[in-house]
Design a protein around this motif. Structure first.
Motif, PDB file in Angstrom:
ATOM      1  N   MET A   1       0.845  -1.183   0.000  1.00  0.00           N
ATOM      2  CA  MET A   1       0.000   0.000   0.000  1.00  0.00           C
ATOM      3  C   MET A   1       0.890   1.246   0.000  1.00  0.00           C
ATOM      4  O   MET A   1       1.890   1.301   0.694  1.00  0.00           O
ATOM      5  CB  MET A   1      -0.914  -0.028   1.216  1.00  0.00           C
ATOM      6  CG  MET A   1      -1.870   1.121   1.281  1.00  0.00           C
ATOM      7  SD  MET A   1      -3.119   0.862   2.546  1.00  0.00           S
ATOM      8  CE  MET A   1      -4.538   0.812   1.505  1.00  0.00           C
ATOM      9  N   VAL A   2       0.517   2.200  -0.802  1.00  0.00           N
ATOM     10  CA  VAL A   2       1.270   3.444  -0.873  1.00  0.00           C
ATOM     11  C   VAL A   2       0.413   4.597  -0.369  1.00  0.00           C
ATOM     12  O   VAL A   2      -0.809   4.476  -0.258  1.00  0.00           O
ATOM     13  CB  VAL A   2       1.770   3.731  -2.308  1.00  0.00           C
ATOM     14  CG1 VAL A   2       2.680   2.623  -2.792  1.00  0.00           C
ATOM     15  CG2 VAL A   2       0.629   3.934  -3.264  1.00  0.00           C
ATOM     16  N   ASN A   3       1.074   5.710  -0.053  1.00  0.00           N
ATOM     17  CA  ASN A   3       0.338   6.894   0.392  1.00  0.00           C
ATOM     18  C   ASN A   3       0.941   8.128  -0.253  1.00  0.00           C
ATOM     19  O   ASN A   3       2.030   8.073  -0.828  1.00  0.00           O
ATOM     20  CB  ASN A   3       0.320   6.991   1.923  1.00  0.00           C
ATOM     21  CG  ASN A   3       1.709   7.155   2.504  1.00  0.00           C
ATOM     22  OD1 ASN A   3       2.387   8.155   2.251  1.00  0.00           O
ATOM     23  ND2 ASN A   3       2.156   6.173   3.270  1.00  0.00           N
ATOM     24  N   LYS A   4       0.233   9.232  -0.151  1.00  0.00           N
ATOM     25  CA  LYS A   4       0.650  10.440  -0.867  1.00  0.00           C
ATOM     26  C   LYS A   4       1.811  11.172  -0.202  1.00  0.00           C
ATOM     27  O   LYS A   4       2.345  12.119  -0.761  1.00  0.00           O
ATOM     28  CB  LYS A   4      -0.533  11.375  -1.103  1.00  0.00           C
ATOM     29  CG  LYS A   4      -1.248  11.839   0.134  1.00  0.00           C
ATOM     30  CD  LYS A   4      -2.513  12.585  -0.257  1.00  0.00           C
ATOM     31  CE  LYS A   4      -3.302  12.991   0.967  1.00  0.00           C
ATOM     32  NZ  LYS A   4      -4.573  13.603   0.597  1.00  0.00           N
ATOM     33  N   GLU A   5       2.242  10.708   0.970  1.00  0.00           N
ATOM     34  CA  GLU A   5       3.414  11.292   1.604  1.00  0.00           C
ATOM     35  C   GLU A   5       4.710  10.669   1.079  1.00  0.00           C
ATOM     36  O   GLU A   5       5.798  11.171   1.331  1.00  0.00           O
ATOM     37  CB  GLU A   5       3.344  11.137   3.128  1.00  0.00           C
ATOM     38  CG  GLU A   5       2.348  12.079   3.801  1.00  0.00           C
ATOM     39  CD  GLU A   5       0.901  11.620   3.648  1.00  0.00           C
ATOM     40  OE1 GLU A   5       0.655  10.398   3.633  1.00  0.00           O
ATOM     41  OE2 GLU A   5       0.017  12.478   3.518  1.00  0.00           O
ATOM     42  N   MET A   6       4.599   9.565   0.350  1.00  0.00           N
ATOM     43  CA  MET A   6       5.770   8.894  -0.220  1.00  0.00           C
ATOM     44  C   MET A   6       6.242   9.652  -1.456  1.00  0.00           C
ATOM     45  O   MET A   6       5.435  10.240  -2.174  1.00  0.00           O
ATOM     46  CB  MET A   6       5.413   7.457  -0.604  1.00  0.00           C
ATOM     47  CG  MET A   6       5.043   6.579   0.584  1.00  0.00           C
ATOM     48  SD  MET A   6       4.391   4.963   0.072  1.00  0.00           S
ATOM     49  CE  MET A   6       5.897   4.163  -0.486  1.00  0.00           C
ATOM     50  N   THR A   7       7.548   9.611  -1.700  1.00  0.00           N
ATOM     51  CA  THR A   7       8.063  10.209  -2.931  1.00  0.00           C
ATOM     52  C   THR A   7       7.741   9.277  -4.101  1.00  0.00           C
ATOM     53  O   THR A   7       7.467   8.094  -3.905  1.00  0.00           O
ATOM     54  CB  THR A   7       9.590  10.421  -2.867  1.00  0.00           C
ATOM     55  OG1 THR A   7      10.226   9.151  -2.792  1.00  0.00           O
ATOM     56  CG2 THR A   7       9.998  11.304  -1.696  1.00  0.00           C
ATOM     57  N   ILE A   8       7.803   9.818  -5.299  1.00  0.00           N
ATOM     58  CA  ILE A   8       7.572   8.995  -6.485  1.00  0.00           C
ATOM     59  C   ILE A   8       8.615   7.880  -6.542  1.00  0.00           C
ATOM     60  O   ILE A   8       8.292   6.731  -6.849  1.00  0.00           O
ATOM     61  CB  ILE A   8       7.593   9.859  -7.760  1.00  0.00           C
ATOM     62  CG1 ILE A   8       6.387  10.800  -7.753  1.00  0.00           C
ATOM     63  CG2 ILE A   8       7.601   8.995  -9.009  1.00  0.00           C
ATOM     64  CD1 ILE A   8       6.401  11.848  -8.839  1.00  0.00           C
ATOM     65  N   ALA A   9       9.856   8.207  -6.199  1.00  0.00           N
ATOM     66  CA  ALA A   9      10.921   7.203  -6.210  1.00  0.00           C
ATOM     67  C   ALA A   9      10.591   6.060  -5.242  1.00  0.00           C
ATOM     68  O   ALA A   9      10.783   4.885  -5.577  1.00  0.00           O
ATOM     69  CB  ALA A   9      12.258   7.847  -5.856  1.00  0.00           C
ATOM     70  N   GLN A  10      10.087   6.382  -4.057  1.00  0.00           N
ATOM     71  CA  GLN A  10       9.708   5.342  -3.092  1.00  0.00           C
ATOM     72  C   GLN A  10       8.560   4.498  -3.625  1.00  0.00           C
ATOM     73  O   GLN A  10       8.558   3.274  -3.478  1.00  0.00           O
ATOM     74  CB  GLN A  10       9.291   5.972  -1.754  1.00  0.00           C
ATOM     75  CG  GLN A  10      10.430   6.583  -0.979  1.00  0.00           C
ATOM     76  CD  GLN A  10       9.941   7.382   0.224  1.00  0.00           C
ATOM     77  OE1 GLN A  10       8.912   8.061   0.159  1.00  0.00           O
ATOM     78  NE2 GLN A  10      10.684   7.310   1.306  1.00  0.00           N
ATOM     79  N   ILE A  11       7.586   5.139  -4.231  1.00  0.00           N
ATOM     80  CA  ILE A  11       6.422   4.426  -4.755  1.00  0.00           C
ATOM     81  C   ILE A  11       6.839   3.456  -5.854  1.00  0.00           C
ATOM     82  O   ILE A  11       6.355   2.331  -5.919  1.00  0.00           O
ATOM     83  CB  ILE A  11       5.355   5.424  -5.253  1.00  0.00           C
ATOM     84  CG1 ILE A  11       4.743   6.159  -4.042  1.00  0.00           C
ATOM     85  CG2 ILE A  11       4.274   4.728  -6.071  1.00  0.00           C
ATOM     86  CD1 ILE A  11       3.858   7.329  -4.399  1.00  0.00           C
ATOM     87  N   LEU A  12       7.753   3.886  -6.698  1.00  0.00           N
ATOM     88  CA  LEU A  12       8.199   3.029  -7.797  1.00  0.00           C
ATOM     89  C   LEU A  12       8.942   1.793  -7.309  1.00  0.00           C
ATOM     90  O   LEU A  12       8.976   0.780  -8.015  1.00  0.00           O
ATOM     91  CB  LEU A  12       9.055   3.820  -8.778  1.00  0.00           C
ATOM     92  CG  LEU A  12       8.305   4.882  -9.583  1.00  0.00           C
ATOM     93  CD1 LEU A  12       9.274   5.709 -10.406  1.00  0.00           C
ATOM     94  CD2 LEU A  12       7.237   4.245 -10.470  1.00  0.00           C
ATOM     95  N   THR A  13       9.521   1.840  -6.118  1.00  0.00           N
ATOM     96  CA  THR A  13      10.210   0.660  -5.588  1.00  0.00           C
ATOM     97  C   THR A  13       9.221  -0.399  -5.112  1.00  0.00           C
ATOM     98  O   THR A  13       9.591  -1.557  -4.960  1.00  0.00           O
ATOM     99  CB  THR A  13      11.174   1.010  -4.433  1.00  0.00           C
ATOM    100  OG1 THR A  13      10.430   1.516  -3.331  1.00  0.00           O
ATOM    101  CG2 THR A  13      12.228   2.000  -4.874  1.00  0.00           C
ATOM    102  N   VAL A  14       7.970  -0.010  -4.886  1.00  0.00           N
ATOM    103  CA  VAL A  14       6.942  -0.961  -4.432  1.00  0.00           C
ATOM    104  C   VAL A  14       6.600  -1.933  -5.558  1.00  0.00           C
ATOM    105  O   VAL A  14       6.492  -3.144  -5.336  1.00  0.00           O
ATOM    106  CB  VAL A  14       5.682  -0.216  -3.939  1.00  0.00           C
ATOM    107  CG1 VAL A  14       4.559  -1.180  -3.619  1.00  0.00           C
ATOM    108  CG2 VAL A  14       6.018   0.648  -2.723  1.00  0.00           C
ATOM    109  N   ASP A  15       6.417  -1.420  -6.768  1.00  0.00           N
ATOM    110  CA  ASP A  15       6.053  -2.254  -7.920  1.00  0.00           C
ATOM    111  C   ASP A  15       6.330  -1.472  -9.199  1.00  0.00           C
ATOM    112  O   ASP A  15       5.901  -0.327  -9.328  1.00  0.00           O
ATOM    113  CB  ASP A  15       4.566  -2.616  -7.827  1.00  0.00           C
ATOM    114  CG  ASP A  15       4.137  -3.610  -8.882  1.00  0.00           C
ATOM    115  OD1 ASP A  15       4.092  -3.229 -10.069  1.00  0.00           O
ATOM    116  OD2 ASP A  15       3.839  -4.761  -8.530  1.00  0.00           O
ATOM    117  N   ASP A  16       7.033  -2.088 -10.123  1.00  0.00           N
ATOM    118  CA  ASP A  16       7.373  -1.419 -11.386  1.00  0.00           C
ATOM    119  C   ASP A  16       6.138  -1.028 -12.204  1.00  0.00           C
ATOM    120  O   ASP A  16       6.173  -0.069 -12.961  1.00  0.00           O
ATOM    121  CB  ASP A  16       8.260  -2.317 -12.253  1.00  0.00           C
ATOM    122  CG  ASP A  16       9.651  -2.490 -11.680  1.00  0.00           C
ATOM    123  OD1 ASP A  16      10.056  -1.674 -10.839  1.00  0.00           O
ATOM    124  OD2 ASP A  16      10.336  -3.446 -12.079  1.00  0.00           O
TER     125      ASP A  16
END
Length: 65
Positions: A1-16
């Motif tokens: 699960m991602v949230n809007k406080e995460m950076t785009i770089a962090q979000i991309l590490t969750v799933d390509d």
């Protein structure tokens, strides 16, 4: 699960596959320096994108996996 406080770089590490969702939503700056410097909510504000709707779409994608 991602949230809007995460950076785009962090979000991309969750799933390509999230990159495709971001690109389709108008976020064409995935490799930009700001992708690791500002959170998704800030990036959405700059691009005129609804951060809550985008997070919901990303989390729906992740839940379906």
């Amino acid at each position: 699960m991602v949230n809007k406080e995460m950076t785009i770089a962090q979000i991309l590490t969750v799933d390509d596959g999230i990159a495709d969702i971001l690109m389709a939503s108008g976020m064409h700056c995935l490799g930009c320096v700001m992708a690791s410097g500002e959170n998704l909510e800030q990036a959405c504000a700059v691009h005129g994108i609804d951060a809550d709707a985008l997070i919901a779409k990303i989390n729906e994608y992740l839940a379906a996996k």
